[in-house]
Design an enzyme around this catalytic site. Structure first.
Site, PDB file in Angstrom:
ATOM      1  N   ASN A   1     -10.044  -0.364   0.377  1.00 10.02           N
ATOM      2  CA  ASN A   1      -8.589  -0.255   0.328  1.00 10.02           C
ATOM      3  C   ASN A   1      -8.107  -0.775  -1.029  1.00 10.02           C
ATOM      4  O   ASN A   1      -8.235  -1.965  -1.311  1.00 10.02           O
ATOM      5  CB  ASN A   1      -8.007  -1.091   1.481  1.00 10.02           C
TER       6      ASN A   1
ATOM      7  N   CYS B   1       0.814  -1.230   0.000  1.00 15.49           N
ATOM      8  CA  CYS B   1       0.000   0.000   0.000  1.00 15.49           C
ATOM      9  C   CYS B   1       0.837   1.266   0.000  1.00 15.49           C
ATOM     10  O   CYS B   1       0.319   2.349  -0.275  1.00 15.49           O
ATOM     11  CB  CYS B   1      -0.939   0.010   1.202  1.00 15.49           C
TER      12      CYS B   1
ATOM     13  N   HIS C   1      -3.576   6.929   3.362  1.00 12.31           N
ATOM     14  CA  HIS C   1      -3.929   5.641   2.762  1.00 12.31           C
ATOM     15  C   HIS C   1      -5.356   5.287   3.186  1.00 12.31           C
ATOM     16  O   HIS C   1      -5.686   5.352   4.378  1.00 12.31           O
ATOM     17  CB  HIS C   1      -2.931   4.571   3.229  1.00 12.31           C
TER      18      HIS C   1
HETATM   19  N1  ACO Z   1     -18.153  -9.063   9.684  1.00 13.10           N
HETATM   20  C1  ACO Z   1     -18.574  -9.386  10.926  1.00 13.10           C
HETATM   21  N2  ACO Z   1     -17.725  -9.733  11.906  1.00 13.10           N
HETATM   22  C2  ACO Z   1     -16.413  -9.753  11.590  1.00 13.10           C
HETATM   23  C3  ACO Z   1     -15.916  -9.429  10.319  1.00 13.10           C
HETATM   24  C4  ACO Z   1     -16.868  -9.077   9.337  1.00 13.10           C
HETATM   25  N3  ACO Z   1     -16.506  -8.744   8.079  1.00 13.10           N
HETATM   26  N4  ACO Z   1     -14.577  -9.527  10.333  1.00 13.10           N
HETATM   27  C5  ACO Z   1     -14.226  -9.887  11.568  1.00 13.10           C
HETATM   28  N5  ACO Z   1     -15.332 -10.034  12.335  1.00 13.10           N
HETATM   29  C6  ACO Z   1     -15.436 -10.410  13.710  1.00 13.10           C
HETATM   30  C7  ACO Z   1     -14.212 -11.135  14.201  1.00 13.10           C
HETATM   31  O1  ACO Z   1     -14.318 -12.521  13.877  1.00 13.10           O
HETATM   32  C8  ACO Z   1     -14.289 -10.906  15.699  1.00 13.10           C
HETATM   33  O2  ACO Z   1     -15.197 -11.812  16.241  1.00 13.10           O
HETATM   34  P1  ACO Z   1     -14.900 -12.533  17.648  1.00 13.10           P
HETATM   35  O3  ACO Z   1     -14.789 -11.392  18.625  1.00 13.10           O
HETATM   36  O4  ACO Z   1     -16.091 -13.388  17.835  1.00 13.10           O
HETATM   37  O5  ACO Z   1     -13.621 -13.263  17.437  1.00 13.10           O
HETATM   38  C9  ACO Z   1     -14.913  -9.511  15.797  1.00 13.10           C
HETATM   39  O6  ACO Z   1     -15.496  -9.243  14.520  1.00 13.10           O
HETATM   40  C10 ACO Z   1     -13.933  -8.433  16.146  1.00 13.10           C
HETATM   41  O7  ACO Z   1     -12.827  -8.563  15.298  1.00 13.10           O
HETATM   42  P2  ACO Z   1     -11.583  -7.609  15.470  1.00 13.10           P
HETATM   43  O8  ACO Z   1     -10.460  -8.161  14.704  1.00 13.10           O
HETATM   44  O9  ACO Z   1     -11.438  -7.288  16.933  1.00 13.10           O
HETATM   45  O10 ACO Z   1     -12.132  -6.305  14.768  1.00 13.10           O
HETATM   46  P3  ACO Z   1     -11.387  -4.932  14.670  1.00 13.10           P
HETATM   47  O11 ACO Z   1     -12.155  -3.941  15.428  1.00 13.10           O
HETATM   48  O12 ACO Z   1      -9.923  -5.052  14.962  1.00 13.10           O
HETATM   49  O13 ACO Z   1     -11.541  -4.632  13.130  1.00 13.10           O
HETATM   50  C11 ACO Z   1     -10.286  -4.740  11.085  1.00 13.10           C
HETATM   51  C12 ACO Z   1     -10.994  -5.514  12.167  1.00 13.10           C
HETATM   52  C13 ACO Z   1     -11.296  -3.854  10.367  1.00 13.10           C
HETATM   53  C14 ACO Z   1      -9.684  -5.719  10.053  1.00 13.10           C
HETATM   54  C15 ACO Z   1      -9.182  -3.857  11.700  1.00 13.10           C
HETATM   55  O14 ACO Z   1      -8.394  -4.633  12.573  1.00 13.10           O
HETATM   56  C16 ACO Z   1      -8.313  -3.199  10.680  1.00 13.10           C
HETATM   57  O15 ACO Z   1      -8.738  -2.343   9.944  1.00 13.10           O
HETATM   58  N6  ACO Z   1      -7.006  -3.550  10.620  1.00 13.10           N
HETATM   59  C17 ACO Z   1      -6.089  -2.981   9.689  1.00 13.10           C
HETATM   60  C18 ACO Z   1      -6.322  -3.556   8.366  1.00 13.10           C
HETATM   61  C19 ACO Z   1      -5.582  -2.836   7.273  1.00 13.10           C
HETATM   62  O16 ACO Z   1      -5.579  -1.640   7.222  1.00 13.10           O
HETATM   63  N7  ACO Z   1      -4.995  -3.597   6.387  1.00 13.10           N
HETATM   64  C20 ACO Z   1      -4.454  -3.115   5.207  1.00 13.10           C
HETATM   65  C21 ACO Z   1      -3.036  -2.689   5.355  1.00 13.10           C
HETATM   66  S1  ACO Z   1      -2.501  -2.076   3.855  1.00 13.10           S
HETATM   67  C22 ACO Z   1      -1.863  -3.258   2.766  1.00 13.10           C
HETATM   68  O17 ACO Z   1      -0.677  -3.341   2.580  1.00 13.10           O
HETATM   69  C23 ACO Z   1      -2.797  -4.173   2.002  1.00 13.10           C
END
Ligand code: ACO
Length: 343
Positions: free
Chosen positions: A300, A130, A270
């Site tokens: 993204n 990214c 980003h």
């Molecule tokens: N729908 C419903 N529930 C979901 C989903 C979904 N799509 N995805 C995850 N959950 C659930 C999980 O299973 C978890 O359930 P559990 O508590 O029963 O285990 C719950 O939601 C909470 O999950 P978390 O991981 O705590 O959610 P979080 O608030 O951290 O959000 C997210 C997750 C959006 C992925 C966040 O961590 C994030 O944005 N991280 C950074 C991601 C990113 O920016 N990546 C790209 C980098 S750039 C590149 O190089 C590609």
């Protein structure tokens, strides 16, 4: 050296007296097909409410089956060339930042060179996930500053839909396809990139990767069965690292130019997650109205993300001539980067 508005241009001081690098045109392309959160609800166990509240994303674009990364990159490039009023034969170098090339080799940049008819140009790809677009801008700028080339085409383009595991709700809701491009030139009467800083932390490579298809796990029936050809991510750790790295990079870029955040007209981060963007803006001391966000429409798009956002910010006049712009990115690697531009 200081710009006409009195901003420090650190690059121009390091032996490049009088030389500057301007972005003279931008272009973007996103595919027609829209995938909404409602449609995702029918594919995996998720909800519009969860996706919007955790990420800010409402929909994303998906390339057609026969539409490749180089196709999208070429369309963005042609729009940037039109915008900059230049012809393909003026382009000296094409740099494509992507983690979803058409093929392992040749480079997507070579395919773009052919598609846009830039016969004179050199061409290569870079991979900084990214962060790729700012890495590519910085590389392109070097060729302009050293007078090696007059015109450099920099592109961020991704077809992430081909590496997203559409059965994994943790990742499939986050990503989309698209491309953005910029033309770099020295213009005696204009400024442009004042500084760019880049960083990496390779010990965190496992946080966000696609394990299969490279020399470590070449494609076999087993790697396919084990789903190694899909993007994998530790979302929580990625999130924490993203905020820290983007804040550090943003502060460093501002420090180098002796600029305070209040002087920045538009911050283009980003477009990964609304909560990451809000946390970064808050820690940089920025006001919400300084921050450009369009992730609700595209999700993204990795290396294309800030390029697509920059094009929209320019087209909708969120950025006008003379404004200071801060780009700040983060991605797999881990990598991060920030750039200050006097538009
Ligand atoms: N729908 C419903 N529930 C979901 C989903 C979904 N799509 N995805 C995850 N959950 C659930 C999980 O299973 C978890 O359930 P559990 O508590 O029963 O285990 C719950 O939601 C909470 O999950 P978390 O991981 O705590 O959610 P979080 O608030 O951290 O959000 C997210 C997750 C959006 C992925 C966040 O961590 C994030 O944005 N991280 C950074 C991601 C990113 O920016 N990546 C790209 C980098 S750039 C590149 O190089 C590609």
């Amino acid at each position: 050296m200081r710009t006409s508005k009195g901003f420090k241009n650190p690059r121009a001081q390091h032996g490049f007296q009088g030389r500057t690098c301007s972005i003279v045109g931008v272009g973007a392309y996103v595919p027609e097909k829209i995938l909404t959160n409602a449609e995702l609800e029918r594919m995996v166990d998720t909800s519009d409410e969860w996706i919007v509240s955790r990420t800010g994303i409402k929909e994303r674009r998906l390339a057609a089956e026969n539409e490749t990364t180089s196709d999208m990159a070429s369309l963005a490039a042609m729009r940037a060339m039109q915008n900059a009023n230049i012809t393909p034969d003026q382009i000296d170098l094409i740099i494509v930042a992507t983690l979803t090339p058409d093929m392992m080799f040749p480079s997507t940049a070579c395919l773009v060179q052919h598609k846009i008819g830039a016969r004179r140009s050199a061409a290569f790809d870079i991979e900084a996930a990214c962060s790729g677009f700012i890495y590519a801008l910085e590389i392109g700028q070097q060729f302009i500053m050293t007078r090696t080339y007059n015109t450099v085409l920099v592109i961020g383009a991704e077809k992430l839909s081909t590496i997203v595991d559409w059965t994994d709700r943790n990742t499939c809701v986050l990503f989309g396809d698209g491309a953005g491009a910029a033309i770099l030139q020295h213009r005696p009467d204009a400024h442009g990139l004042l500084t760019a800083c880049m960083g990496a932390e390779g010990d965190k490579a496992e946080l966000l990767c696609m394990p299969g298809g490279g020399s470590k796990f070449p494609t076999t029936a087993e790697t396919v069965a084990n789903r190694l050809h899909y993007l994998r991510m530790d979302g929580k750790e990625t999130y924490k690292n993203a905020v820290t790295a983007m804040v550090t990079a943003g502060q460093e870029a501002l420090r180098r130019c002796e600029i305070d955040i209040s002087q920045i007209k538009c911050i283009i981060p980003h477009q990964a997650n609304r909560r990451i963007i809000d946390a970064v803006a808050d820690r940089l001391g920025a006001k919400p109205e300084q921050v450009f966000i369009n992730l609700e429409k595209y999700g993204n798009t990795s290396a294309a993300s800030v390029a697509i956002a920059l094009e929209e910010a320019v087209r909708t006049e969120r950025i006008k001539q003379g404004d200071l712009v801060l780009l700040v990115v983060f991605g797999a690697g881990l990598t991060w980067a920030a750039a200050v531009i006097e538009w």
